[in-house]
Design a protein around this motif. Structure first.
Motif, PDB file in Angstrom:
ATOM      1  N   GLU A 294      94.351 -38.046 -45.777  1.00  0.00           N
ATOM      2  CA  GLU A 294      93.423 -38.775 -44.919  1.00  0.00           C
ATOM      3  C   GLU A 294      92.481 -37.763 -44.281  1.00  0.00           C
ATOM      4  O   GLU A 294      92.931 -36.765 -43.712  1.00  0.00           O
ATOM      5  N   VAL A 295      91.177 -38.018 -44.386  1.00  0.00           N
ATOM      6  CA  VAL A 295      90.190 -37.108 -43.804  1.00  0.00           C
ATOM      7  C   VAL A 295      89.246 -37.921 -42.928  1.00  0.00           C
ATOM      8  O   VAL A 295      89.110 -39.138 -43.108  1.00  0.00           O
ATOM      9  N   PRO A 296      88.585 -37.294 -41.955  1.00  0.00           N
ATOM     10  CA  PRO A 296      87.624 -38.026 -41.124  1.00  0.00           C
ATOM     11  C   PRO A 296      86.571 -38.723 -41.977  1.00  0.00           C
ATOM     12  O   PRO A 296      86.118 -38.185 -42.993  1.00  0.00           O
ATOM     13  N   ALA A 297      86.186 -39.927 -41.575  1.00  0.00           N
ATOM     14  CA  ALA A 297      85.250 -40.729 -42.365  1.00  0.00           C
ATOM     15  C   ALA A 297      83.895 -40.060 -42.524  1.00  0.00           C
ATOM     16  O   ALA A 297      83.170 -40.337 -43.481  1.00  0.00           O
ATOM     17  N   THR A 298      83.539 -39.186 -41.602  1.00  0.00           N
ATOM     18  CA  THR A 298      82.229 -38.533 -41.666  1.00  0.00           C
ATOM     19  C   THR A 298      82.229 -37.300 -42.568  1.00  0.00           C
ATOM     20  O   THR A 298      81.178 -36.689 -42.775  1.00  0.00           O
ATOM     21  N   THR A 299      83.394 -36.933 -43.111  1.00  0.00           N
ATOM     22  CA  THR A 299      83.473 -35.763 -43.993  1.00  0.00           C
ATOM     23  C   THR A 299      82.661 -36.007 -45.258  1.00  0.00           C
ATOM     24  O   THR A 299      82.817 -37.032 -45.916  1.00  0.00           O
ATOM     25  N   SER A 300      81.801 -35.063 -45.606  1.00  0.00           N
ATOM     26  CA  SER A 300      80.940 -35.240 -46.777  1.00  0.00           C
ATOM     27  C   SER A 300      81.315 -34.326 -47.944  1.00  0.00           C
ATOM     28  O   SER A 300      80.981 -34.622 -49.089  1.00  0.00           O
ATOM     29  N   TRP A 301      82.005 -33.216 -47.660  1.00  0.00           N
ATOM     30  CA  TRP A 301      82.379 -32.302 -48.742  1.00  0.00           C
ATOM     31  C   TRP A 301      83.679 -31.593 -48.392  1.00  0.00           C
ATOM     32  O   TRP A 301      84.009 -31.403 -47.219  1.00  0.00           O
ATOM     33  N   LEU A 302      84.409 -31.209 -49.419  1.00  0.00           N
ATOM     34  CA  LEU A 302      85.663 -30.489 -49.252  1.00  0.00           C
ATOM     35  C   LEU A 302      85.890 -29.589 -50.459  1.00  0.00           C
ATOM     36  O   LEU A 302      85.347 -29.831 -51.537  1.00  0.00           O
ATOM     37  N   THR A 303      86.717 -28.581 -50.271  1.00  0.00           N
ATOM     38  CA  THR A 303      87.196 -27.764 -51.383  1.00  0.00           C
ATOM     39  C   THR A 303      88.685 -28.023 -51.544  1.00  0.00           C
ATOM     40  O   THR A 303      89.440 -27.959 -50.574  1.00  0.00           O
ATOM     41  N   LEU A 304      89.087 -28.350 -52.753  1.00  0.00           N
ATOM     42  CA  LEU A 304      90.494 -28.619 -53.051  1.00  0.00           C
ATOM     43  C   LEU A 304      91.010 -27.554 -54.010  1.00  0.00           C
ATOM     44  O   LEU A 304      90.427 -27.329 -55.069  1.00  0.00           O
ATOM     45  N   GLN A 305      92.095 -26.899 -53.616  1.00  0.00           N
ATOM     46  CA  GLN A 305      92.751 -25.941 -54.499  1.00  0.00           C
ATOM     47  C   GLN A 305      94.138 -26.463 -54.839  1.00  0.00           C
ATOM     48  O   GLN A 305      94.937 -26.770 -53.957  1.00  0.00           O
ATOM     49  N   VAL A 306      94.404 -26.609 -56.135  1.00  0.00           N
ATOM     50  CA  VAL A 306      95.716 -27.027 -56.625  1.00  0.00           C
ATOM     51  C   VAL A 306      96.165 -25.998 -57.646  1.00  0.00           C
ATOM     52  O   VAL A 306      95.546 -25.860 -58.707  1.00  0.00           O
ATOM     53  N   ASP A 307      97.231 -25.265 -57.301  1.00  0.00           N
ATOM     54  CA  ASP A 307      97.692 -24.187 -58.164  1.00  0.00           C
ATOM     55  C   ASP A 307      96.525 -23.219 -58.393  1.00  0.00           C
ATOM     56  O   ASP A 307      95.926 -22.741 -57.436  1.00  0.00           O
ATOM     57  N   LYS A 308      96.129 -22.970 -59.632  1.00  0.00           N
ATOM     58  CA  LYS A 308      95.027 -22.039 -59.904  1.00  0.00           C
ATOM     59  C   LYS A 308      93.680 -22.746 -60.038  1.00  0.00           C
ATOM     60  O   LYS A 308      92.653 -22.105 -60.268  1.00  0.00           O
ATOM     61  N   PHE A 309      93.678 -24.066 -59.886  1.00  0.00           N
ATOM     62  CA  PHE A 309      92.454 -24.839 -60.063  1.00  0.00           C
ATOM     63  C   PHE A 309      91.767 -25.059 -58.717  1.00  0.00           C
ATOM     64  O   PHE A 309      92.414 -25.363 -57.717  1.00  0.00           O
ATOM     65  N   VAL A 310      90.440 -24.929 -58.698  1.00  0.00           N
ATOM     66  CA  VAL A 310      89.656 -25.140 -57.482  1.00  0.00           C
ATOM     67  C   VAL A 310      88.560 -26.161 -57.785  1.00  0.00           C
ATOM     68  O   VAL A 310      87.855 -26.051 -58.794  1.00  0.00           O
TER      69      VAL A 310
END
Length: 211
Positions: A118-134
């Motif tokens: 769950e992220v704030p509704a006004t969030t427009s961008w994020l970086t997601l890192q899963v294992d070695k994938f970004v």
């Protein structure tokens, strides 16, 4: 009346006007036509018109010297992503990290490689890192494929790109690169590789993509 801009969804619109829940706006009787056109409140198209009701303000009476605790609901939007490895197998039980726009969250994928947050509704961008994938996530940028002036091309390319195909840059017309990407998707999912976005292909694309 609010005119939708690129990147907006009902949750972010609700936050802009001080509502804790986008359903209050989406379910308003004056948005009946919007609901027919956009069955999902998470998929709006730039230029869509959303009726925003007048906000009812609450009055709180406080005595001098009194300490008062007020709980407010912060509008959020839910991120749900299924992460696959190079062999299209779920990246299960992997550590993930979400950062950006003042947010940091951690967790583990489930057995299906799913990331949920769950992220704030006004969030427009994020970086997601899963294992070695970004991954760089642009929230709210996915367009619908039905009842839109561009014949659904932006939504088509967005879904193909998210699934790892390469449909090419945004163009007002169907391009050769988009047809090649669509043909590859069709072959991978047991459809005739025509490179044309017929209804069966669009339905399968929404099914595989999740929306």
């Amino acid at each position: 009346m609010h005119k939708v801009k690129q990147g907006e969804c009902l949750a972010s619109i609700a936050a802009k006007y001080g509502f804790g829940d986008g359903k209050i706006i989406y379910q308003h009787p004056q948005n009946a036509e919007l609901r027919k056109m956009r069955p999902s409140p998470h998929l709006l198209y730039p230029g869509d018109e959303v009726f925003v009701p007048e906000k009812k303000l609450k009055t709180v009476t406080v005595k001098m010297g009194q300490e008062l605790r007020i709980r407010v609901k912060v509008p959020t939007r839910k991120i749900q992503l299924d992460i696959l490895d190079e062999s299209d197998r779920p990246l299960a039980n992997a550590d993930w990290l979400i950062e950006g726009d003042g947010l940091e969250a951690r967790g583990k994928t489930n057995g299906n490689g799913r990331v949920e947050a769950e992220v704030p509704a006004t969030t427009s961008w994020l970086t997601l890192q899963v294992d070695k994938f970004v991954y760089h996530l642009e929230l709210g940028e996915l367009d619908p494929m039905e009842k839109v002036p561009d014949s659904g091309l932006s939504g088509l390319r967005g879904r193909l790109s998210n699934l790892g195909y390469e449909p090419g840059p945004e163009e007002p017309e169907m391009t050769a690169q988009t047809r090649v990407a669509l043909s590859a998707f069709q072959r991978d999912h047991g459809l005739e590789a025509t490179g044309e976005p017929e209804q069966q292909t669009l339905d399968k694309l929404k099914e595989v993509h999740g929306c």
